[in-house]
Scaffold this motif. Structure first.
Motif, short mmCIF file in Angstrom:
data_model
loop_
_atom_site.label_atom_id
_atom_site.label_comp_id
_atom_site.label_asym_id
_atom_site.label_seq_id
_atom_site.Cartn_x
_atom_site.Cartn_y
_atom_site.Cartn_z
N SER A 230 0.84 -1.19 0.00
CA SER A 230 0.00 0.00 0.00
C SER A 230 0.88 1.24 0.00
O SER A 230 2.08 1.17 0.26
CB SER A 230 -0.89 0.01 1.25
N GLY A 231 0.25 2.39 -0.25
CA GLY A 231 0.98 3.66 -0.25
C GLY A 231 0.27 4.69 0.61
O GLY A 231 -0.95 4.75 0.65
N LEU A 232 1.08 5.49 1.29
CA LEU A 232 0.57 6.58 2.11
C LEU A 232 1.28 7.85 1.64
O LEU A 232 2.51 7.94 1.72
CB LEU A 232 0.87 6.32 3.59
N VAL A 233 0.52 8.80 1.11
CA VAL A 233 1.10 10.03 0.58
C VAL A 233 0.65 11.18 1.48
O VAL A 233 -0.54 11.47 1.60
CB VAL A 233 0.65 10.27 -0.88
N VAL A 234 1.64 11.84 2.10
CA VAL A 234 1.37 12.95 3.02
C VAL A 234 1.86 14.23 2.37
O VAL A 234 3.03 14.34 2.01
CB VAL A 234 2.09 12.74 4.37
N GLY A 235 0.97 15.19 2.18
CA GLY A 235 1.36 16.46 1.60
C GLY A 235 0.24 17.08 0.80
O GLY A 235 -0.81 16.45 0.57
N VAL A 236 0.46 18.31 0.38
CA VAL A 236 -0.50 19.04 -0.44
C VAL A 236 0.24 19.62 -1.64
O VAL A 236 1.47 19.74 -1.63
CB VAL A 236 -1.20 20.16 0.34
N GLY A 237 -0.51 19.97 -2.66
CA GLY A 237 0.09 20.58 -3.82
C GLY A 237 -0.80 20.47 -5.04
O GLY A 237 -1.82 19.77 -5.02
N PRO A 238 -0.41 21.15 -6.11
CA PRO A 238 -1.26 21.23 -7.31
C PRO A 238 -1.45 19.91 -8.04
O PRO A 238 -2.38 19.78 -8.83
CB PRO A 238 -0.53 22.24 -8.19
N GLU A 239 -0.61 18.90 -7.78
CA GLU A 239 -0.71 17.63 -8.49
C GLU A 239 -1.62 16.62 -7.78
O GLU A 239 -1.78 15.50 -8.27
CB GLU A 239 0.68 17.02 -8.67
N ARG A 240 -2.21 16.99 -6.65
CA ARG A 240 -2.98 16.00 -5.90
C ARG A 240 -4.09 15.37 -6.75
O ARG A 240 -4.23 14.14 -6.78
CB ARG A 240 -3.57 16.60 -4.63
N GLY A 241 -4.87 16.17 -7.43
CA GLY A 241 -5.96 15.62 -8.25
C GLY A 241 -5.46 14.66 -9.31
O GLY A 241 -6.03 13.58 -9.50
N ALA A 242 -4.39 15.04 -10.00
CA ALA A 242 -3.83 14.17 -11.05
C ALA A 242 -3.31 12.87 -10.44
O ALA A 242 -3.45 11.79 -11.04
CB ALA A 242 -2.71 14.91 -11.79
N LEU A 243 -2.70 12.95 -9.26
CA LEU A 243 -2.19 11.75 -8.60
C LEU A 243 -3.32 10.84 -8.15
O LEU A 243 -3.24 9.61 -8.28
CB LEU A 243 -1.30 12.13 -7.42
N GLU A 244 -4.39 11.43 -7.62
CA GLU A 244 -5.55 10.62 -7.23
C GLU A 244 -6.17 9.95 -8.46
O GLU A 244 -6.56 8.77 -8.41
CB GLU A 244 -6.57 11.49 -6.51
N ASN A 245 -6.23 10.70 -9.58
CA ASN A 245 -6.76 10.11 -10.82
C ASN A 245 -5.88 8.96 -11.29
O ASN A 245 -6.39 7.92 -11.73
CB ASN A 245 -6.86 11.17 -11.93
N LEU A 246 -4.57 9.13 -11.22
CA LEU A 246 -3.64 8.07 -11.62
C LEU A 246 -3.84 6.83 -10.75
O LEU A 246 -3.87 5.70 -11.26
CB LEU A 246 -2.19 8.56 -11.56
N ALA A 247 -4.00 7.04 -9.45
CA ALA A 247 -4.23 5.90 -8.54
C ALA A 247 -5.52 5.17 -8.92
O ALA A 247 -5.55 3.92 -8.94
CB ALA A 247 -4.28 6.38 -7.09
N ARG A 248 -6.56 5.92 -9.25
CA ARG A 248 -7.83 5.29 -9.69
C ARG A 248 -7.64 4.52 -11.00
O ARG A 248 -8.10 3.39 -11.14
CB ARG A 248 -8.92 6.35 -9.86
N GLU A 249 -6.95 5.15 -11.97
CA GLU A 249 -6.70 4.49 -13.26
C GLU A 249 -5.96 3.17 -13.09
O GLU A 249 -6.19 2.22 -13.83
CB GLU A 249 -5.88 5.40 -14.18
#
Length: 193
Positions: free
Chosen positions: A162-181
């Motif tokens: 599993s992965g745990l990503v801690v932080g904020v920034g402009p790429e969060r949405g794209a990263l969440e989309n990538l995780a879903r894909e």
């Protein structure tokens, strides 16, 4: 502050781009900054801005180094050494990075001072393990250059991790989309700040 100026300049294409190099010099001389802060993602970044600051009387230069990357050629190394000799404060974020940058740039040892990145001083709450089994944790600004997409791609190849990503920034949405894909929405947790 309302009295602050913002000046956007076109990037210099290469060392033969005299028009844009001259524009950088005119802009720095017009602004007359007390301090020119060069945030160098690679050692060869901002060389024309630093050159302009060097040629502007009364301007002190603060250079912050991030990544030890070798020069492409001897000319780049010579320019780098010359510019560095005009830097008033030269900083790296770790001892290892400082020494590697000095070696790659052929700079004397201890040219770069080490200033470790700070975090907000305050109470921290532990993060409970969100998922069972092996977990890869990563903390940082969610921006492209930090490579969180690489982490997600790797997790897609590791079915029991599993992965745990801690932080904020402009790429969060794209990263969440990538995780879903990649079908990882149940194995990658984004905690925010």
């Amino acid at each position: 502050r309302p009295d602050m100026k913002t000046v956007l300049l076109e990037p210099v294409r290469d060392k033969t781009d005299a028009v844009r190099i001259a524009a950088h010099l005119r802009a720095i001389r017009a602004l007359q900054p007390d301090i020119f802060h060069a945030n160098l993602r690679i050692p060869w970044a901002c060389q024309y801005g630093m050159l302009s600051a060097t040629l502007t009387r009364g301007t002190r230069i603060l250079a912050v180094e991030h990544a030890p990357v070798p020069a492409a050629n001897a000319t780049q190394r010579r320019l780098r050494r010359w510019l560095t000799s005009h830097v008033d404060v030269h900083i790296a974020h770790s001892e290892t990075a400082a020494r590697e940058i000095e070696e790659l740039s052929e700079l004397p040892r201890s040219t770069l001072r080490v200033v470790h990145p700070g975090v907000v001083d305050g109470p921290l709450e532990p993060i409970a393990r969100p998922l069972p089994g092996p977990t890869v944790g990563s903390i940082g600004r969610l921006v492209h250059e930090k490579g969180f997409d690489v982490l997600i791609e790797a997790l897609a190849r590791l079915p029991d991790v599993s992965g745990l990503v801690v932080g904020v920034g402009p790429e969060r949405g794209a990263l969440e989309n990538l995780a879903r894909e990649k079908g990882l929405e149940d194995r990658v947790v984004f905690t925010g700040w």
